[in-house]
Design a protein around this motif. Sequence first.
Motif, PDB file in Angstrom:
ATOM      1  N   GLY A   1       0.271  -5.354   2.848  1.00  0.00           N
ATOM      2  CA  GLY A   1      -0.067  -6.334   1.579  1.00  0.00           C
ATOM      3  C   GLY A   1       1.344  -6.611   0.649  1.00  0.00           C
ATOM      4  O   GLY A   1       1.176  -7.389  -0.430  1.00  0.00           O
ATOM      5  N   GLY A   2       2.342  -6.298   1.115  1.00  0.00           N
ATOM      6  CA  GLY A   2       3.645  -6.494   0.076  1.00  0.00           C
ATOM      7  C   GLY A   2       4.513  -7.822   0.526  1.00  0.00           C
ATOM      8  O   GLY A   2       4.186  -8.570   1.462  1.00  0.00           O
ATOM      9  N   LYS A   3       5.550  -7.922  -0.250  1.00  0.00           N
ATOM     10  CA  LYS A   3       6.516  -8.976  -0.081  1.00  0.00           C
ATOM     11  C   LYS A   3       7.866  -8.383   0.012  1.00  0.00           C
ATOM     12  O   LYS A   3       7.902  -7.258  -0.693  1.00  0.00           O
ATOM     13  N   ILE A   4       8.803  -9.057   0.418  1.00  0.00           N
ATOM     14  CA  ILE A   4      10.122  -8.695   0.619  1.00  0.00           C
ATOM     15  C   ILE A   4      11.232  -9.492   0.041  1.00  0.00           C
ATOM     16  O   ILE A   4      10.819 -10.736   0.503  1.00  0.00           O
ATOM     17  N   PHE A   5      12.112  -9.127  -0.527  1.00  0.00           N
ATOM     18  CA  PHE A   5      13.244 -10.064  -1.202  1.00  0.00           C
ATOM     19  C   PHE A   5      14.660  -9.442  -0.708  1.00  0.00           C
ATOM     20  O   PHE A   5      14.792  -8.263  -0.775  1.00  0.00           O
ATOM     21  N   LEU A   6      15.504 -10.553  -0.685  1.00  0.00           N
ATOM     22  CA  LEU A   6      16.974 -10.015  -0.269  1.00  0.00           C
ATOM     23  C   LEU A   6      17.514  -9.589  -1.649  1.00  0.00           C
ATOM     24  O   LEU A   6      17.312 -10.455  -2.850  1.00  0.00           O
ATOM     25  N   ALA A   7      17.904  -8.436  -2.239  1.00  0.00           N
ATOM     26  CA  ALA A   7      18.416  -8.138  -3.361  1.00  0.00           C
ATOM     27  C   ALA A   7      20.006  -8.673  -3.511  1.00  0.00           C
ATOM     28  O   ALA A   7      20.765  -8.736  -2.284  1.00  0.00           O
ATOM     29  N   HIS A   8      20.434  -9.007  -4.496  1.00  0.00           N
ATOM     30  CA  HIS A   8      21.660  -9.086  -5.218  1.00  0.00           C
ATOM     31  C   HIS A   8      22.696  -9.819  -3.898  1.00  0.00           C
ATOM     32  O   HIS A   8      23.622  -9.270  -3.350  1.00  0.00           O
ATOM     33  N   PRO A   9      22.400 -11.182  -3.655  1.00  0.00           N
ATOM     34  CA  PRO A   9      23.128 -11.820  -2.550  1.00  0.00           C
ATOM     35  C   PRO A   9      24.602 -11.973  -2.972  1.00  0.00           C
ATOM     36  O   PRO A   9      25.273 -12.262  -1.923  1.00  0.00           O
ATOM     37  N   PHE A  10      25.105 -12.038  -4.140  1.00  0.00           N
ATOM     38  CA  PHE A  10      26.425 -11.963  -4.266  1.00  0.00           C
ATOM     39  C   PHE A  10      27.177 -10.531  -4.229  1.00  0.00           C
ATOM     40  O   PHE A  10      28.353 -10.623  -4.399  1.00  0.00           O
ATOM     41  N   LYS A  11      26.700  -9.484  -3.770  1.00  0.00           N
ATOM     42  CA  LYS A  11      27.065  -8.147  -3.883  1.00  0.00           C
ATOM     43  C   LYS A  11      27.262  -7.504  -2.700  1.00  0.00           C
ATOM     44  O   LYS A  11      26.864  -6.519  -2.213  1.00  0.00           O
TER      45      LYS A  11
ATOM     46  N   ASP B   1       1.096  -1.228   0.148  1.00  0.00           N
ATOM     47  CA  ASP B   1      -0.093   0.083  -0.066  1.00  0.00           C
ATOM     48  C   ASP B   1       0.863   1.171  -0.090  1.00  0.00           C
ATOM     49  O   ASP B   1       1.689   1.352   1.031  1.00  0.00           O
ATOM     50  N   LEU B   2       0.776   2.108  -1.126  1.00  0.00           N
ATOM     51  CA  LEU B   2       1.607   3.101  -1.288  1.00  0.00           C
ATOM     52  C   LEU B   2       1.865   4.192  -0.170  1.00  0.00           C
ATOM     53  O   LEU B   2       2.671   4.413   0.470  1.00  0.00           O
ATOM     54  N   GLU B   3       0.502   4.684   0.219  1.00  0.00           N
ATOM     55  CA  GLU B   3       0.459   5.728   0.969  1.00  0.00           C
ATOM     56  C   GLU B   3       0.774   5.376   2.457  1.00  0.00           C
ATOM     57  O   GLU B   3       1.678   6.058   3.265  1.00  0.00           O
ATOM     58  N   ASN B   4       0.522   4.167   3.022  1.00  0.00           N
ATOM     59  CA  ASN B   4       0.844   3.914   4.028  1.00  0.00           C
ATOM     60  C   ASN B   4       2.401   3.623   4.340  1.00  0.00           C
ATOM     61  O   ASN B   4       3.049   4.039   5.362  1.00  0.00           O
ATOM     62  N   VAL B   5       3.040   2.852   3.310  1.00  0.00           N
ATOM     63  CA  VAL B   5       4.441   2.627   3.403  1.00  0.00           C
ATOM     64  C   VAL B   5       5.280   3.809   3.248  1.00  0.00           C
ATOM     65  O   VAL B   5       6.268   4.260   3.900  1.00  0.00           O
ATOM     66  N   ARG B   6       4.538   4.807   2.388  1.00  0.00           N
ATOM     67  CA  ARG B   6       5.233   6.144   2.599  1.00  0.00           C
ATOM     68  C   ARG B   6       5.477   6.876   3.597  1.00  0.00           C
ATOM     69  O   ARG B   6       6.486   7.629   4.001  1.00  0.00           O
ATOM     70  N   LYS B   7       4.225   6.988   4.408  1.00  0.00           N
ATOM     71  CA  LYS B   7       4.426   7.629   5.821  1.00  0.00           C
ATOM     72  C   LYS B   7       5.661   7.021   6.661  1.00  0.00           C
ATOM     73  O   LYS B   7       6.119   7.515   7.499  1.00  0.00           O
ATOM     74  N   TRP B   8       5.432   5.733   6.622  1.00  0.00           N
ATOM     75  CA  TRP B   8       6.460   4.680   7.171  1.00  0.00           C
ATOM     76  C   TRP B   8       8.054   5.073   6.953  1.00  0.00           C
ATOM     77  O   TRP B   8       8.589   5.439   7.844  1.00  0.00           O
ATOM     78  N   THR B   9       8.277   5.049   5.736  1.00  0.00           N
ATOM     79  CA  THR B   9       9.556   5.474   5.359  1.00  0.00           C
ATOM     80  C   THR B   9       9.818   7.157   5.624  1.00  0.00           C
ATOM     81  O   THR B   9      11.045   7.171   6.136  1.00  0.00           O
TER      82      THR B   9
END
Length: 287
Positions: free
Chosen positions: A196-206, A83-91
């Motif tokens: 409602g979102g998902k999280i991923f580990l970015a670029h594990p080799f970097k 959800d864009l607005e809720n996550v924007r507020k948190w960031t």
Amino acid sequence: MRKSKINLHIHSNYSLDGREDVNDILNRCAKEEIELVSITDHDSCDCYLDIKDNDYHGKVIYGMEADALVGKVTYDILCYGFDLENVRKWTHQQYGTIGGRQQKIFDKLLELCEKLGLKIVGAESYNADKEYAHAALFRMLNETKEGQDYLKSLNVNSVTDLYREGTVNEDFPLYIDMHLVWPSIDEVRDVIHKNGGKIFLAHPFKYGNVKAEEALEACLPYVDGIEICNEPIADSQVEYLYDYAKKHNLLVSAGSDYHGSDNHRTLLVTDFTDEMEEDILKWASSY
């Protein structure tokens, strides 16, 4: 391997190291016939408010690349479909502004340098809105022979060396506990999942001195998936990460880590198979 029509790791000028406006990026994506896109700025999703008239008619998934801590180590966590607005507020509450974060880090680095008796040339002219704190310190230390010799004594040959050692190794003289500015990975997970979102580990080799296997093991309890392709990357590494994801029932993502700079100019993801692309399209279709 062939060219993919997916890119889920792109930075706009809302990232300190990004160069281009979000609409210019989307116009480029349209020309490259990229059908699924996510703009993943560092600790910000404000770019989505700027989307207006452009030529892109593909699918855009809300995204962000969040800095998060597992213990003392900072990992880049790709967040999608929230959800864009809720996550924007948190960031805004958690991360604040780019300049505010970098100024906190720079001030702490200066404090450490003062205790070490190191002379820092040009500290008063540091602009936290335009330069990473560790990059500025590396540049300033190189302004003097004393600073150059000190970096050499620490075996620090690049900004990456300074940042990785200085945020992971507690015995490093210029070490900073990055809880100063970053949340823990479980807080990031909880906020993104709640919205409602998902999280991923970015670029594990970097991750510099942190091996891919260590990064994967550290983040496995928290993430929904991993980024298996972050160009440039060897085909063997892509295949290793894809196999790891399958083994651990993780989702997969892929992107070029585009910044619009000389070293990050490609929007095309090539180290990819049809099967990998189909796996991404399956979970992305729900957003």
